[in-house]
Design an enzyme around this catalytic site. Structure first.
Site, PDB file in Angstrom:
ATOM      1  N   GLN A   1      37.023  56.849  54.647  1.00 46.35           N
ATOM      2  CA  GLN A   1      35.823  56.288  54.036  1.00 46.35           C
ATOM      3  C   GLN A   1      35.272  55.080  54.786  1.00 46.35           C
ATOM      4  O   GLN A   1      34.329  54.438  54.327  1.00 46.35           O
ATOM      5  CB  GLN A   1      36.088  55.930  52.580  1.00 46.35           C
ATOM      6  CG  GLN A   1      37.049  54.776  52.336  1.00 46.35           C
ATOM      7  CD  GLN A   1      37.445  54.675  50.880  1.00 46.35           C
ATOM      8  OE1 GLN A   1      38.137  55.533  50.337  1.00 46.35           O
ATOM      9  NE2 GLN A   1      36.994  53.620  50.210  1.00 46.35           N
TER      10      GLN A   1
ATOM     11  N   GLY B   1      36.497  51.435  38.085  1.00 46.09           N
ATOM     12  CA  GLY B   1      35.767  50.220  37.734  1.00 46.09           C
ATOM     13  C   GLY B   1      34.262  50.409  37.836  1.00 46.09           C
ATOM     14  O   GLY B   1      33.765  51.073  38.749  1.00 46.09           O
ATOM     15  N   GLN B   2      33.538  49.783  36.921  1.00 47.19           N
ATOM     16  CA  GLN B   2      32.085  49.856  36.902  1.00 47.19           C
ATOM     17  C   GLN B   2      31.459  49.191  38.126  1.00 47.19           C
ATOM     18  O   GLN B   2      30.348  49.538  38.517  1.00 47.19           O
ATOM     19  CB  GLN B   2      31.547  49.206  35.621  1.00 47.19           C
ATOM     20  CG  GLN B   2      30.028  49.104  35.529  1.00 47.19           C
ATOM     21  CD  GLN B   2      29.337  50.456  35.550  1.00 47.19           C
ATOM     22  OE1 GLN B   2      29.880  51.429  35.024  1.00 47.19           O
ATOM     23  NE2 GLN B   2      28.153  50.512  36.134  1.00 47.19           N
TER      24      GLN B   2
ATOM     25  N   VAL C   1      34.962  43.156  36.142  1.00 45.22           N
ATOM     26  CA  VAL C   1      35.575  41.859  35.852  1.00 45.22           C
ATOM     27  C   VAL C   1      34.980  40.832  36.809  1.00 45.22           C
ATOM     28  O   VAL C   1      34.906  41.067  38.021  1.00 45.22           O
ATOM     29  CB  VAL C   1      37.105  41.925  35.995  1.00 45.22           C
ATOM     30  CG1 VAL C   1      37.736  40.555  35.761  1.00 45.22           C
ATOM     31  CG2 VAL C   1      37.683  42.949  35.018  1.00 45.22           C
TER      32      VAL C   1
ATOM     33  N   ASP D   1      32.024  49.673  41.128  1.00 50.92           N
ATOM     34  CA  ASP D   1      31.721  50.753  42.063  1.00 50.92           C
ATOM     35  C   ASP D   1      31.008  51.873  41.312  1.00 50.92           C
ATOM     36  O   ASP D   1      31.502  53.005  41.228  1.00 50.92           O
ATOM     37  CB  ASP D   1      33.011  51.261  42.703  1.00 50.92           C
ATOM     38  CG  ASP D   1      33.712  50.180  43.500  1.00 50.92           C
ATOM     39  OD1 ASP D   1      33.123  49.695  44.486  1.00 50.92           O
ATOM     40  OD2 ASP D   1      34.834  49.811  43.134  1.00 50.92           O
TER      41      ASP D   1
ATOM     42  N   HIS E   1      41.504  45.006  39.223  1.00 51.77           N
ATOM     43  CA  HIS E   1      42.470  46.103  39.249  1.00 51.77           C
ATOM     44  C   HIS E   1      43.427  46.024  38.070  1.00 51.77           C
ATOM     45  O   HIS E   1      43.755  47.041  37.446  1.00 51.77           O
ATOM     46  CB  HIS E   1      43.291  46.057  40.552  1.00 51.77           C
ATOM     47  CG  HIS E   1      42.502  46.234  41.800  1.00 51.77           C
ATOM     48  ND1 HIS E   1      42.302  45.219  42.696  1.00 51.77           N
ATOM     49  CD2 HIS E   1      41.873  47.324  42.311  1.00 51.77           C
ATOM     50  CE1 HIS E   1      41.593  45.660  43.718  1.00 51.77           C
ATOM     51  NE2 HIS E   1      41.306  46.933  43.507  1.00 51.77           N
TER      52      HIS E   1
ATOM     53  N   MET F   1      34.641  40.514  40.937  1.00 52.84           N
ATOM     54  CA  MET F   1      35.878  40.463  41.699  1.00 52.84           C
ATOM     55  C   MET F   1      35.931  41.621  42.686  1.00 52.84           C
ATOM     56  O   MET F   1      35.624  42.753  42.347  1.00 52.84           O
ATOM     57  CB  MET F   1      37.075  40.479  40.760  1.00 52.84           C
ATOM     58  CG  MET F   1      37.193  39.223  39.935  1.00 52.84           C
ATOM     59  SD  MET F   1      38.777  39.087  39.092  1.00 52.84           S
ATOM     60  CE  MET F   1      38.541  37.483  38.292  1.00 52.84           C
ATOM     61  N   SER F   2      36.326  41.299  43.902  1.00 50.63           N
ATOM     62  CA  SER F   2      36.370  42.290  44.975  1.00 50.63           C
ATOM     63  C   SER F   2      37.377  41.834  46.017  1.00 50.63           C
ATOM     64  O   SER F   2      37.482  40.628  46.300  1.00 50.63           O
ATOM     65  CB  SER F   2      34.991  42.435  45.629  1.00 50.63           C
ATOM     66  OG  SER F   2      35.066  43.179  46.824  1.00 50.63           O
TER      67      SER F   2
END
Length: 281
Positions: free
Chosen positions: A61, A147-148, A176, A150, A37, A184-185
């Site tokens: 969602q 972000g890529q 990242v 997602d 982020h 990263m999540s």
């Protein structure tokens, strides 16, 4: 940094900034921030005069059996991180204001939302596109930084923006990763130490796919078989899907050609993780 919780106040600030010719860079998040982020905030600052981030855990969602109630939250920590990154405004609306009683309106990008994560999580992307459209209407960004990691979400939002003639440019920033390759999540928080080690299988399988393509493999099924074998050798991993598609329409590919999105979702224990890479063949 100012923290804004009311929709009308955020709209006033956005309209005033745009009226003065300011470019707004916007990063929508669900909070529990990590370095991924923060990299989006930095990109927003590079492109814009004013940076706005949002934190909103969007119930629309999440499916009935998903992790909305236990999704990790730490607003105080998130505020400290956004301040440190020079974000100008943090928008944190309440669920009751975003979806008031009698709310019935949703937006959906057909077909792109029905595959990959959309097949596994029916209605998920309808919730994503609805909240993103609402946030764009409130914040009025010139740029929205996604972000890529997602990848499907970014492709769907780009399509929504194009189809609805919206005046916002979607910028997709690189995934990242930790030193061992794990993307990263916020959901990495759920993993035990043993699961955290096992979770590196996602990236390792993507790198195996890239190696096969670089070695000349053009059969998408053969690449998927190679990925599956690698993942199935990890006892804690259970495959949700592996997908090899083009990068615009998410069309399934049988032969590798041009720019290819290789994406997957894998359960590590009870935690569902996603990752992807783009390979230019």
């Amino acid at each position: 940094m100012d923290i804004i919780s009311r929709i009308n106040r955020m709209k006033e600030i956005s309209k005033e900034a745009r009226g003065k010719g300011k470019k707004i860079g916007f990063v929508p998040t669900m909070g529990f921030l990590h370095e991924g982020h923060l990299s989006l905030f930095r990109r927003a600052r590079e492109l814009s005069d004013i940076t706005i981030a949002s934190i909103f855990v969007n119930p629309a969602q999440f499916g009935p059996a998903e992790d909305f109630d236990k999704y990790p939250r730490d607003l105080a920590r998130d505020v400290d991180l956004t301040v440190a990154e020079g974000v100008d405004y943090l928008f944190t609306p309440a669920v009751e204001e975003v979806y008031p009683e009698g709310y019935f309106t949703y937006v959906e990008v057909k077909r792109l939302s029905d595959t990959m994560c959309g097949r596994s999580r029916p209605g998920h992307f309808r919730g994503v596109t609805t909240i993103v459209l609402k946030l764009f209407n409130i914040v009025l960004p010139s740029f929205a930084i996604l972000g890529q990691k997602d990848a499907q979400q970014a492709i769907i939002i780009k399509k929504m923006v194009k189809d609805l003639n919206m005046n916002v440019e979607i910028v997709v920033a690189p995934t990242v990763r930790h030193e061992d390759g794990l993307a990263m999540s916020s959901r990495n928080y759920y993993l035990s130490m043993e699961e955290r080690k096992a979770a590196t299988i996602l990236y390792r399988s993507l790198i195996e796919a890239q190696r096969l393509i670089n070695d000349g493999e053009k059969d998408a099924e053969a690449i998927e078989i190679g990925m599956r074998k690698l993942i199935e050798d990890e006892p804690l991993a259970r495959i949700d899907y592996i997908s090899i598609t083009d990068t615009a329409q998410l069309e399934h590919l049988s032969k590798i050609s041009g720019e290819v999105l290789i994406a997957l979702a894998v359960f590590i224990g009870n935690t569902r993780l996603i990752d992807n890479i783009i390979v230019n063949a």
